[in-house]
Design an enzyme around this catalytic site. Sequence first.
Site, PDB file in Angstrom:
ATOM      1  N   GLU A  42      10.287  -5.483   3.742  1.00 49.58           N
ATOM      2  CA  GLU A  42      10.370  -6.858   3.252  1.00 49.58           C
ATOM      3  C   GLU A  42       9.999  -6.937   1.770  1.00 49.58           C
ATOM      4  O   GLU A  42      10.681  -7.603   0.977  1.00 49.58           O
ATOM      5  CB  GLU A  42       9.432  -7.763   4.060  1.00 49.58           C
ATOM      6  CG  GLU A  42       9.772  -7.873   5.530  1.00 49.58           C
ATOM      7  CD  GLU A  42       9.056  -6.849   6.395  1.00 49.58           C
ATOM      8  OE1 GLU A  42       8.926  -7.090   7.605  1.00 49.58           O
ATOM      9  OE2 GLU A  42       8.609  -5.793   5.844  1.00 49.58           O
ATOM     10  N   LYS A  79       8.959  -2.411  13.866  1.00 49.14           N
ATOM     11  CA  LYS A  79       9.563  -2.168  12.549  1.00 49.14           C
ATOM     12  C   LYS A  79      10.657  -1.111  12.642  1.00 49.14           C
ATOM     13  O   LYS A  79      11.728  -1.233  12.040  1.00 49.14           O
ATOM     14  CB  LYS A  79       8.501  -1.712  11.556  1.00 49.14           C
ATOM     15  CG  LYS A  79       7.534  -2.780  11.092  1.00 49.14           C
ATOM     16  CD  LYS A  79       6.592  -2.174  10.055  1.00 49.14           C
ATOM     17  CE  LYS A  79       5.614  -3.172   9.504  1.00 49.14           C
ATOM     18  NZ  LYS A  79       4.710  -2.548   8.506  1.00 49.14           N
ATOM     19  N   HIS A  83      -6.392 -33.907  16.545  1.00 53.12           N
ATOM     20  CA  HIS A  83      -5.305 -34.792  16.959  1.00 53.12           C
ATOM     21  C   HIS A  83      -4.157 -34.005  17.593  1.00 53.12           C
ATOM     22  O   HIS A  83      -3.057 -34.546  17.741  1.00 53.12           O
ATOM     23  CB  HIS A  83      -4.804 -35.591  15.755  1.00 53.12           C
ATOM     24  CG  HIS A  83      -5.831 -36.537  15.227  1.00 53.12           C
ATOM     25  ND1 HIS A  83      -5.952 -37.845  15.662  1.00 53.12           N
ATOM     26  CD2 HIS A  83      -6.839 -36.343  14.329  1.00 53.12           C
ATOM     27  CE1 HIS A  83      -6.963 -38.421  15.029  1.00 53.12           C
ATOM     28  NE2 HIS A  83      -7.513 -37.547  14.221  1.00 53.12           N
ATOM     29  N   GLU A  86      -5.137  -7.419  14.775  1.00 50.77           N
ATOM     30  CA  GLU A  86      -4.693  -6.090  14.363  1.00 50.77           C
ATOM     31  C   GLU A  86      -5.804  -5.069  14.568  1.00 50.77           C
ATOM     32  O   GLU A  86      -5.545  -3.911  14.881  1.00 50.77           O
ATOM     33  CB  GLU A  86      -4.261  -6.125  12.887  1.00 50.77           C
ATOM     34  CG  GLU A  86      -3.257  -5.045  12.519  1.00 50.77           C
ATOM     35  CD  GLU A  86      -2.558  -5.332  11.208  1.00 50.77           C
ATOM     36  OE1 GLU A  86      -1.357  -5.672  11.235  1.00 50.77           O
ATOM     37  OE2 GLU A  86      -3.207  -5.232  10.151  1.00 50.77           O
ATOM     38  N   GLY A 138      -4.713  -2.913   4.703  1.00 48.87           N
ATOM     39  CA  GLY A 138      -4.214  -4.114   4.064  1.00 48.87           C
ATOM     40  C   GLY A 138      -5.047  -5.342   4.353  1.00 48.87           C
ATOM     41  O   GLY A 138      -5.284  -6.164   3.468  1.00 48.87           O
ATOM     42  N   ARG A 139      -5.533  -5.475   5.592  1.00 49.07           N
ATOM     43  CA  ARG A 139      -6.295  -6.667   5.957  1.00 49.07           C
ATOM     44  C   ARG A 139      -7.684  -6.679   5.341  1.00 49.07           C
ATOM     45  O   ARG A 139      -8.411  -7.673   5.477  1.00 49.07           O
ATOM     46  CB  ARG A 139      -6.363  -6.801   7.477  1.00 49.07           C
ATOM     47  CG  ARG A 139      -6.935  -5.595   8.213  1.00 49.07           C
ATOM     48  CD  ARG A 139      -6.638  -5.708   9.714  1.00 49.07           C
ATOM     49  NE  ARG A 139      -7.085  -4.584  10.510  1.00 49.07           N
ATOM     50  CZ  ARG A 139      -6.419  -3.450  10.652  1.00 49.07           C
ATOM     51  NH1 ARG A 139      -5.275  -3.258   9.997  1.00 49.07           N
ATOM     52  NH2 ARG A 139      -6.873  -2.486  11.433  1.00 49.07           N
ATOM     53  N   LYS A 166       0.824  -1.207   0.000  1.00 50.44           N
ATOM     54  CA  LYS A 166       0.000   0.000   0.000  1.00 50.44           C
ATOM     55  C   LYS A 166       0.859   1.259   0.000  1.00 50.44           C
ATOM     56  O   LYS A 166       0.637   2.193  -0.761  1.00 50.44           O
ATOM     57  CB  LYS A 166      -0.946  -0.015   1.199  1.00 50.44           C
ATOM     58  CG  LYS A 166      -1.824   1.224   1.305  1.00 50.44           C
ATOM     59  CD  LYS A 166      -2.746   1.133   2.508  1.00 50.44           C
ATOM     60  CE  LYS A 166      -3.464   2.452   2.755  1.00 50.44           C
ATOM     61  NZ  LYS A 166      -4.356   2.373   3.932  1.00 50.44           N
TER      62      LYS A 166
END
Length: 532
Positions: free
Chosen positions: A212, A496, A382, A351, A265-266, A206
């Site tokens: 990264e 960050k 399990h 978030e 973003g989410r 964005k």
Amino acid sequence: MPGVLSRSAAWRALAAAAREGGPSVAELLDQDPQRFERYSLALDDLLVDLSRHPLTEPVWRQLLALADERDLAGRIEALFTGEPVNASEGRPALHTALRRPPGEALTVGGEDVAAAVHRELERLEALVEALRAGRWRGYDGRPIRHIVHIGIGGSECGMTLGCEALAAEGGGGPAVHIVSGVDGRELAEAWRRIDPAAAVFVVASKSFTTQETLTNARTAWAWLAEAAGREVPEQFVGVSADEAAMARFGIPEGQRLRIGEWVGGRYSLPSAMGLPVAAAIGTAAFRELLRGMHDMDRHFRTAPWAENLPAVLGLLGVWQISARGVGSHVVLPYHPGLRRLPAYLQQLDMESLGKSVTQDGTPVATPTGAACWGEVGGNAQHSFFQWLHQGTGRALAELIVPLDEAACPAAHRGLTLANALGQAQALAHGHTPAAGEPAAAHRAYPGSRPVTLILFRRLDPYSLGRLIALHEHRVFVQASLWGINPFDQWGVELGKQAAKALIPAARGEGPPPAEADAATRGALAWARRWQG
């Protein structure tokens, strides 16, 4: 915005009822043969069964009253009409505009946001059609057959979920490889699987400043240039709110897709960020994903509280977390295509709801949010189901089951549904060993674990869009009741910033920064001994 939650009369009644306790879930189920009908909600084929929560009629009435006391209707209208519901950043949250059908205008600040969204969607579809038809060709003339999507966080999670969940829809689409990690291993693995002349790299950020993503993108740019013997900007696509930054990177103008500053973003899957999903499943199927989202938007905006799926789930979540002490929301999809759904909802939940101050900056008066985690239900049975059944933690289990088994061999049919229903029943009822039974204390199950059961016909683009929007709005309801802002994420930034300052020292190119504490300095010294 109403005052703090703890001042609400309905909330005080709910909190008092939680302190007093009441019948177990097993007792409630045994006492009321109509309990399933009373506490289940449906929207077409989508069923949300809440009968395994310790709901009683007084609690149900107070939950619905709480929605009115907290002016939930006003908050919903503010969301859909473009008011600045993201107060700390002073802007609207317009992710619902990303899935409005053509002709439904939305003007915010003098701009027809819906029209701008559809222009960008048309540009996205043109790129996708060129990819899927083989008209987009690499540097040696061969058609593009691979997409390497480079993004992280909200620019990755929804794309991975969409591609995995809808893999059966993707006939004829390019292979999608998603890269998020900054250490380069995922990028190297993608290179191993692709032909550089037949791959497009999508750089999704964005802000177009994400460390990264840009590190991976620059490395990919250099790798492709080395393979081709020249720079190959025509095999790069950018997705960002900052067109100038995409231009500076070298993305060609016709391959720069834009998203609004008003979408987090989410919430970005239905935007141009969804390019890899649209390319994998086709534009018609991608439109079905958007239609499923929009239909849930419309339901949320118009349905009365007692029938409103996101509203009831949000009310129930706040009651369980803030009044009854539930600390975990465990997501258990009973379908391998939804393997990534727990991680997707983890980001959406944590978030959005991981806040300790209200919209006006005052400390919250009750717990907000819960740890959201999970796994495919059959696998989880399990592993951590032991903790769910007999552990001391308090968790809300959400079991999600698509019902269509047409793709399953005959011997496997019915097993998934039986397992999901069996676990829901066991979590709710528990088990008391018979007198004298060996190891009786170890065989006791307390039961009364709250369970939400979600059933729907089949996993397809429409149902996936509907499911995602259901949870987006559920989170918005919870935030509205608590009075917090679900659309900012300031907590993401501090770590960050600290990491950026440590990069030279971590590379062995300089001393630790002055603000590095003794523990950080010690870890850096140890790392230098073993990095090689």
